[in-house]
Design an enzyme around this catalytic site. Sequence first.
Site, PDB file in Angstrom:
ATOM      1  N   LYS A 104      11.237 -13.271  14.788  1.00 59.80           N
ATOM      2  CA  LYS A 104      10.308 -12.146  14.960  1.00 59.80           C
ATOM      3  C   LYS A 104       9.604 -12.251  16.303  1.00 59.80           C
ATOM      4  CE  LYS A 104       7.190  -9.632  11.967  1.00 59.80           C
ATOM      5  NZ  LYS A 104       6.774  -9.368  10.614  1.00 59.80           N
ATOM      6  N   LYS A 108      11.385 -17.286  12.564  1.00 58.19           N
ATOM      7  CA  LYS A 108      11.630 -16.138  11.681  1.00 58.19           C
ATOM      8  C   LYS A 108      12.436 -15.043  12.384  1.00 58.19           C
ATOM      9  CE  LYS A 108       7.056 -15.512  10.127  1.00 58.19           C
ATOM     10  NZ  LYS A 108       6.037 -14.593   9.565  1.00 58.19           N
TER      11      LYS A 108
HETATM   12  N1  C2G Z   1       1.510  -4.744   5.083  1.00 55.59           N
HETATM   13  C1  C2G Z   1       1.063  -3.671   4.303  1.00 55.59           C
HETATM   14  N2  C2G Z   1       1.264  -2.380   4.743  1.00 55.59           N
HETATM   15  C2  C2G Z   1       1.882  -2.140   5.925  1.00 55.59           C
HETATM   16  C3  C2G Z   1       2.336  -3.220   6.734  1.00 55.59           C
HETATM   17  C4  C2G Z   1       2.131  -4.521   6.287  1.00 55.59           C
HETATM   18  O1  C2G Z   1       0.483  -3.862   3.214  1.00 55.59           O
HETATM   19  N3  C2G Z   1       2.058  -0.850   6.304  1.00 55.59           N
HETATM   20  C5  C2G Z   1       1.323  -6.114   4.576  1.00 55.59           C
HETATM   21  C6  C2G Z   1       2.656  -6.872   4.387  1.00 55.59           C
HETATM   22  O2  C2G Z   1       3.241  -6.527   3.160  1.00 55.59           O
HETATM   23  C7  C2G Z   1       2.194  -8.330   4.448  1.00 55.59           C
HETATM   24  C8  C2G Z   1       0.973  -8.268   5.400  1.00 55.59           C
HETATM   25  O3  C2G Z   1       0.616  -6.888   5.537  1.00 55.59           O
HETATM   26  O4  C2G Z   1       1.787  -8.792   3.153  1.00 55.59           O
HETATM   27  C9  C2G Z   1       1.281  -8.846   6.771  1.00 55.59           C
HETATM   28  O5  C2G Z   1       2.454  -8.202   7.244  1.00 55.59           O
HETATM   29  P1  C2G Z   1       3.250  -8.868   8.471  1.00 55.59           P
HETATM   30  O6  C2G Z   1       2.314  -9.157   9.566  1.00 55.59           O
HETATM   31  O7  C2G Z   1       4.434  -8.004   8.756  1.00 55.59           O
HETATM   32  O8  C2G Z   1       3.699 -10.254   7.823  1.00 55.59           O
HETATM   33  P2  C2G Z   1       5.133 -10.951   7.872  1.00 55.59           P
HETATM   34  O9  C2G Z   1       5.580 -11.044   9.271  1.00 55.59           O
HETATM   35  O10 C2G Z   1       5.988 -10.267   6.901  1.00 55.59           O
HETATM   36  O11 C2G Z   1       4.777 -12.454   7.425  1.00 55.59           O
HETATM   37  O12 C2G Z   1       5.115 -16.433   4.933  1.00 55.59           O
HETATM   38  C10 C2G Z   1       5.034 -15.032   4.871  1.00 55.59           C
HETATM   39  C11 C2G Z   1       5.080 -14.417   6.219  1.00 55.59           C
HETATM   40  O13 C2G Z   1       4.188 -15.013   7.081  1.00 55.59           O
HETATM   41  C12 C2G Z   1       4.823 -12.923   6.143  1.00 55.59           C
END
Ligand code: C2G
Length: 152
Positions: free
Chosen positions: A46, A44
């Site tokens: 990341k 990804k």
């Molecule tokens: N989130 C949130 N508020 C924030 C930060 C994150 O509600 N201030 C939510 C994101 O929208 C997401 C979840 O927390 O639904 C996890 O966020 P991440 O760890 O950043 O996930 P990501 O890397 O975007 O992975 O297949 C989908 C991916 O695995 C998503």
Amino acid sequence: MKTILTYGTFDLFHIGHLRLLQRLSALGDRLVVGVSTDEFNHLKGKKTVVPFADRIEIVRALACVDLAIPETCWEQKVDDIRRHEVSIFGMGNDWAGKFDELKAHCEVVYLPRTEGISSTHIRKTLKILDQTHVGELKQALDLISSIIDRFD
Ligand code: C2G
């Protein structure tokens, strides 16, 4: 039994992650969370601070989480929906519309994110504080105090 499914990296676990998982859990009886592996995050593009083993252990320990599984690829979602008999697939709205194709298999919801907090922001803040910068700060402070000394 209404099962909810979501996925995430959950690096530097913070209040935004917790609130999203609690709100998703409240939509049903059982919450299944896919936690992205380090290899998948690499795919990804990341970079994470906390390794996968710790991130999934943290998610597993949450009262609102019933099951945490590894997320190793984008394609596993349909299999996971079938395997866990998922009623609702949910994500934060930074993913709005991105998983609509899953509507063929279950309900899909995007919940508002928690404003003002993100792992990216925490990582940036930590970067500012890392050693090299601390060294520069020390030098600047020494300079300032030598200037102040001259006024004594
Ligand atoms: N989130 C949130 N508020 C924030 C930060 C994150 O509600 N201030 C939510 C994101 O929208 C997401 C979840 O927390 O639904 C996890 O966020 P991440 O760890 O950043 O996930 P990501 O890397 O975007 O992975 O297949 C989908 C991916 O695995 C998503």
